[in-house]
Design a protein around this motif. Structure first.
Motif, PDB file in Angstrom:
ATOM      1  N   LYS A 158     161.589 -46.551  25.394  1.00 58.11           N
ATOM      2  CA  LYS A 158     162.882 -45.871  25.365  1.00 58.11           C
ATOM      3  C   LYS A 158     163.451 -45.851  23.944  1.00 58.11           C
ATOM      4  O   LYS A 158     164.075 -44.863  23.530  1.00 58.11           O
ATOM      5  CB  LYS A 158     163.848 -46.561  26.329  1.00 58.11           C
ATOM      6  CG  LYS A 158     164.982 -45.663  26.823  1.00 58.11           C
ATOM      7  CD  LYS A 158     165.822 -46.346  27.874  1.00 58.11           C
ATOM      8  CE  LYS A 158     165.142 -46.438  29.224  1.00 58.11           C
ATOM      9  NZ  LYS A 158     165.191 -45.155  29.967  1.00 58.11           N
ATOM     10  N   MET A 159     163.236 -46.920  23.195  1.00 55.95           N
ATOM     11  CA  MET A 159     163.689 -46.939  21.802  1.00 55.95           C
ATOM     12  C   MET A 159     162.921 -45.932  20.951  1.00 55.95           C
ATOM     13  O   MET A 159     163.478 -45.301  20.051  1.00 55.95           O
ATOM     14  CB  MET A 159     163.538 -48.347  21.231  1.00 55.95           C
ATOM     15  CG  MET A 159     164.536 -49.356  21.780  1.00 55.95           C
ATOM     16  SD  MET A 159     166.263 -48.863  21.514  1.00 55.95           S
ATOM     17  CE  MET A 159     166.337 -48.858  19.718  1.00 55.95           C
ATOM     18  N   GLU A 160     161.619 -45.779  21.247  1.00 57.54           N
ATOM     19  CA  GLU A 160     160.828 -44.773  20.528  1.00 57.54           C
ATOM     20  C   GLU A 160     161.376 -43.377  20.804  1.00 57.54           C
ATOM     21  O   GLU A 160     161.457 -42.539  19.902  1.00 57.54           O
ATOM     22  CB  GLU A 160     159.357 -44.860  20.957  1.00 57.54           C
ATOM     23  CG  GLU A 160     158.442 -43.950  20.163  1.00 57.54           C
ATOM     24  CD  GLU A 160     156.971 -44.141  20.493  1.00 57.54           C
ATOM     25  OE1 GLU A 160     156.176 -43.204  20.212  1.00 57.54           O
ATOM     26  OE2 GLU A 160     156.613 -45.207  21.019  1.00 57.54           O
ATOM     27  N   LYS A 162     164.492 -42.674  21.590  1.00 57.62           N
ATOM     28  CA  LYS A 162     165.773 -42.568  20.881  1.00 57.62           C
ATOM     29  C   LYS A 162     165.564 -42.234  19.413  1.00 57.62           C
ATOM     30  O   LYS A 162     166.276 -41.383  18.841  1.00 57.62           O
ATOM     31  CB  LYS A 162     166.547 -43.874  21.027  1.00 57.62           C
ATOM     32  CG  LYS A 162     167.926 -43.844  20.392  1.00 57.62           C
ATOM     33  CD  LYS A 162     168.674 -45.145  20.628  1.00 57.62           C
ATOM     34  CE  LYS A 162     170.059 -45.103  19.991  1.00 57.62           C
ATOM     35  NZ  LYS A 162     170.801 -46.372  20.217  1.00 57.62           N
ATOM     36  N   LYS A 163     164.579 -42.881  18.771  1.00 52.53           N
ATOM     37  CA  LYS A 163     164.286 -42.603  17.368  1.00 52.53           C
ATOM     38  C   LYS A 163     163.823 -41.161  17.161  1.00 52.53           C
ATOM     39  O   LYS A 163     164.011 -40.585  16.087  1.00 52.53           O
ATOM     40  CB  LYS A 163     163.223 -43.569  16.859  1.00 52.53           C
ATOM     41  CG  LYS A 163     163.700 -45.005  16.729  1.00 52.53           C
ATOM     42  CD  LYS A 163     162.570 -45.925  16.306  1.00 52.53           C
ATOM     43  CE  LYS A 163     163.034 -47.384  16.267  1.00 52.53           C
ATOM     44  NZ  LYS A 163     161.932 -48.317  15.935  1.00 52.53           N
ATOM     45  N   ALA A 164     163.203 -40.582  18.191  1.00 50.72           N
ATOM     46  CA  ALA A 164     162.715 -39.204  18.108  1.00 50.72           C
ATOM     47  C   ALA A 164     163.793 -38.193  18.500  1.00 50.72           C
ATOM     48  O   ALA A 164     163.520 -36.992  18.568  1.00 50.72           O
ATOM     49  CB  ALA A 164     161.495 -39.033  19.010  1.00 50.72           C
ATOM     50  N   GLY A 165     164.997 -38.672  18.781  1.00 53.29           N
ATOM     51  CA  GLY A 165     166.078 -37.769  19.154  1.00 53.29           C
ATOM     52  C   GLY A 165     166.041 -37.347  20.607  1.00 53.29           C
ATOM     53  O   GLY A 165     166.684 -36.366  20.989  1.00 53.29           O
TER      54      GLY A 165
END
Length: 284
Positions: A158-160, A162-165
């Protein structure tokens, strides 16, 4: 300040304590359930408790509290915390003992913790605008059908996203979608069929998933329980997720590929309305 339940007591959240030797903390030797609250009442509660027993059985974990007692604890927390919409989280561990990889379940007393979260479930940004997802490799352990608290990799996924928008990640094994980081995944084909992966050790048997499929089948909607690829997802007419905290959430973009003109599609919108309406008839 919320009131939480810890091993037989209702206490303020800042006074809640559990042993540092609890196997849930040391080994992630714990299971959990999340029941949604609508209009101050529980959705799909019997199914959640049934799955709790299944998870415990798969791990050889005791459940020392009755189903009726669990229902009353849920209801009391809803009352004490004034929850109209939101969630009740239940977490049960094998218990506390000196750290060791081996254990004696019969000698341990399971730990039981419950807490609430207030959350808007009906009028949400996801329902209005849809969500964006990316696909990432599924690196979880092999028993994803057991609802354990081993949630580190889903959290990283999920953090990945978020980092990808994006808003979430769909997990992929051998080119095929398994499920979302914390939800079941679906596509709607160009001819209107709803496709979702069949139950196996690779995915969680979602309660919202089972309820929605039952409701959809009653309306004559075509459901195909089969694997589907990332390519099929990119080419779908619509896509969506289901979970206790989202109900039915439209997906409008996968890996940057826009679906349904970037808006919640008609099939997904209708299924969401159906789920909420039917669930309200069965609240506890």
């Amino acid at each position: 300040m919320r009131t939480v339940y810890v091993n037989g007591e209702y206490v303020p959240e800042n006074e809640a304590k559990i042993s540092v030797f609890d196997r849930g903390f040391l080994m992630a030797d714990a299971i959990y359930e999340v029941a949604a609250v609508l209009d101050g009442k529980l959705t799909d509660f019997p199914a959640h408790i049934k799955r709790l027993h299944r998870s415990a059985g798969e791990l050889g974990m005791r459940v020392d509290v009755s189903d009726d007692e669990l229902l009353e604890i849920h209801r009391e927390l809803i009352r004490l915390n004034g929850v109209d919409q939101g969630m009740v989280y239940l977490q049960m561990t094998r218990g506390a003992t000196d750290r060791d990889f081996v254990f004696d379940t019969d000698a341990l007393t399971p730990s039981l913790v419950l807490f609430t979260q207030k959350k808007e479930l009906i009028d949400t940004g996801v329902a209005r605008n849809g969500m964006k997802v990316i696909t990432v490799e599924d690196k979880r352990w092999g028993r994803c059908d057991i609802k354990t608290t081993q949630l580190l990799y889903p959290s990283l996924a999920k953090m990945e996203a978020k980092k990808a928008g994006a808003d979430d990640a769909w997990l992929v094994r051998d080119g095929e979608i398994t499920e979302g980081s914390s939800n079941n995944a679906y596509i709607v084909t160009k001819d209107g069929a709803i496709v979702t992966r069949p139950l196996s050790n690779s995915i969680l048997p979602g309660i919202t998933r089972a309820t929605l499929i039952a409701y959809a089948e009653e309306t004559g909607t075509r459901i195909e329980e089969r694997v589907f690829t990332v390519k099929e997802a990119h080419e779908a007419a619509e896509a969506f997720i289901t979970s206790a905290s989202v109900f039915v959430g439209p997906v409008v973009s996968i890996d940057g590929v826009q679906l349904s003109d970037g808006k919640p599609g008609p099939v997904t919108t209708r299924l969401r309305e159906l789920y909420i309406a039917e669930s309200r008839k069965r609240l506890l």
